[in-house]
Design an enzyme around this catalytic site. Sequence first.
Site, short mmCIF file in Angstrom:
data_model
loop_
_atom_site.label_atom_id
_atom_site.label_comp_id
_atom_site.label_asym_id
_atom_site.label_seq_id
_atom_site.Cartn_x
_atom_site.Cartn_y
_atom_site.Cartn_z
N SER A 28 39.84 41.67 36.22
CA SER A 28 40.26 40.29 36.49
C SER A 28 39.37 39.28 35.78
O SER A 28 38.14 39.32 35.92
CB SER A 28 40.16 39.99 37.99
OG SER A 28 40.97 40.86 38.70
N HIS A 59 50.89 38.86 33.88
CA HIS A 59 50.12 40.04 33.46
C HIS A 59 50.61 40.52 32.11
O HIS A 59 51.74 40.95 31.95
CB HIS A 59 50.27 41.17 34.47
CG HIS A 59 49.30 41.08 35.58
ND1 HIS A 59 48.10 41.74 35.59
CD2 HIS A 59 49.33 40.36 36.70
CE1 HIS A 59 47.43 41.44 36.68
NE2 HIS A 59 48.16 40.60 37.38
N HIS A 81 46.99 49.26 38.97
CA HIS A 81 46.37 49.41 40.29
C HIS A 81 47.29 50.22 41.19
O HIS A 81 48.52 50.06 41.13
CB HIS A 81 46.15 48.04 40.94
CG HIS A 81 45.27 47.12 40.15
ND1 HIS A 81 45.77 46.22 39.25
CD2 HIS A 81 43.93 46.96 40.15
CE1 HIS A 81 44.76 45.54 38.72
NE2 HIS A 81 43.63 45.97 39.24
N TYR A 83 47.68 49.69 44.28
CA TYR A 83 48.36 48.79 45.23
C TYR A 83 49.65 48.22 44.67
O TYR A 83 50.49 47.73 45.41
CB TYR A 83 47.42 47.67 45.72
CG TYR A 83 46.96 46.67 44.68
CD1 TYR A 83 47.83 45.73 44.16
CD2 TYR A 83 45.65 46.67 44.23
CE1 TYR A 83 47.42 44.81 43.20
CE2 TYR A 83 45.22 45.76 43.29
CZ TYR A 83 46.11 44.84 42.77
OH TYR A 83 45.68 43.94 41.82
N GLU A 84 49.80 48.29 43.34
CA GLU A 84 51.05 47.81 42.75
C GLU A 84 52.17 48.84 42.94
O GLU A 84 53.32 48.56 42.63
CB GLU A 84 50.86 47.56 41.26
CG GLU A 84 49.93 46.41 40.95
CD GLU A 84 49.59 46.34 39.47
OE1 GLU A 84 50.19 45.53 38.76
OE2 GLU A 84 48.73 47.12 39.03
N ALA A 111 36.35 43.26 39.14
CA ALA A 111 35.85 42.27 40.10
C ALA A 111 35.72 43.00 41.44
O ALA A 111 36.54 43.86 41.75
CB ALA A 111 36.83 41.12 40.23
N MET A 205 39.44 47.46 44.35
CA MET A 205 40.73 48.16 44.45
C MET A 205 41.12 48.85 43.15
O MET A 205 42.29 49.16 42.95
CB MET A 205 41.82 47.15 44.84
CG MET A 205 41.55 46.39 46.12
SD MET A 205 42.75 45.08 46.36
CE MET A 205 42.01 44.17 47.74
N SER A 206 40.15 49.10 42.29
CA SER A 206 40.50 49.70 40.99
C SER A 206 39.46 50.75 40.60
O SER A 206 38.74 51.27 41.45
CB SER A 206 40.55 48.60 39.92
OG SER A 206 39.27 48.07 39.69
N ASN A 229 32.61 37.74 45.17
CA ASN A 229 32.58 37.14 46.53
C ASN A 229 31.76 38.05 47.43
O ASN A 229 31.62 39.24 47.15
CB ASN A 229 34.00 37.02 47.09
CG ASN A 229 34.73 38.36 47.09
OD1 ASN A 229 35.19 38.83 46.04
ND2 ASN A 229 34.82 38.98 48.25
N HIS A 241 41.94 35.23 46.47
CA HIS A 241 42.01 35.69 45.08
C HIS A 241 41.62 34.57 44.12
O HIS A 241 41.05 34.82 43.06
CB HIS A 241 43.42 36.21 44.79
CG HIS A 241 43.56 36.84 43.44
ND1 HIS A 241 42.73 37.87 43.00
CD2 HIS A 241 44.39 36.58 42.40
CE1 HIS A 241 43.08 38.20 41.77
NE2 HIS A 241 44.08 37.44 41.38
N1 HPA Z 1 37.54 43.38 48.27
C1 HPA Z 1 38.32 44.16 47.50
N2 HPA Z 1 38.56 43.91 46.21
C2 HPA Z 1 37.97 42.83 45.68
C3 HPA Z 1 37.15 41.98 46.42
C4 HPA Z 1 36.93 42.26 47.79
O1 HPA Z 1 36.21 41.56 48.52
N3 HPA Z 1 36.73 40.98 45.59
C5 HPA Z 1 37.28 41.26 44.36
N4 HPA Z 1 38.04 42.37 44.41
#
Ligand code: HPA
Length: 266
Positions: A28, A59, A81, A83-84, A111, A205-206, A229, A241
């Site tokens: 990301s 994307h 991903h 999740y997609e 990220a 998540m990747s 974060n 996000h």
């Molecule tokens: N959790 C999961 N995936 C993420 C996060 C998070 O806090 N920040 C960026 N990708």
Amino acid sequence: MKEKLNKTLKFINSRITESPKVGLILGSGLGFLADKIENKIEINYEEIPYFPNSTAPGHEGKLVFGKLSGKSVVALKGRFHLYEGWSPEIIKFVIYTLKMIGVEKLLITNAAGAINKTFKPGDIVLVKDIINLQFRNPLRGPNEEDFGPRFPDMSQIYDKIWASKVKEYFPDLKEGVYLAVLGPSYETPAEIKAFRKFGADLVGMSTVPEIIAAKHCGIDCLVFSCATNMAAGILDQPLSHIEVLEIANKVKNDFSNIVLKSLEVL
Ligand code: HPA
């Protein structure tokens, strides 16, 4: 799978002039690095036989070939991903495609949320180990014997020599354990507390299926996370996000320096 891969490879080889030894998977906010590639040859995913094709708006999906930091590279602009809804096997297909093109080293970025409270948003972290809480494995199913063993070793997921060369230039580079969840919902505070007890420093998540498939077929990995974060429950605020993208955007230059230096030292 081998037959499909051969057709995929034949198509790609008909479009490129040089076989890259280095692959880049850009997370990301880092897609801009693919734009810095010189003498670009771009191939849209949708053109490539059997290649998955991300249709999500905003994307881009393409392979970008060319030179970056003087190295011949191929970048995946747009990753897949779980999740997609992509199957872990598709991620294996993508990584094996890189292998067949000639990729020996893979630089992965992502990220992630910081579980380790000594990290702060914007920190770039070298991933030294992973925890797979996606409960899926890209290698499930018949083993592709041509690519690697049935039970591949995972005791060292990153290329230590490559990492040590990078650390000579970035001695303060933080290091951590990345834990992968399926997503797409962010974690709960209770989950983050549990993950901290597991020994995780980052959550995302990747990346984990990509590393597993790469390790299987003998591609050496180097992984950098941008802690965008603090993970859920650490601060008294919801995750978004937008915040992830904002922080990834802020550290663009630092991240770009590390990636370019990582290529240069190879
Ligand atoms: N959790 C999961 N995936 C993420 C996060 C998070 O806090 N920040 C960026 N990708």
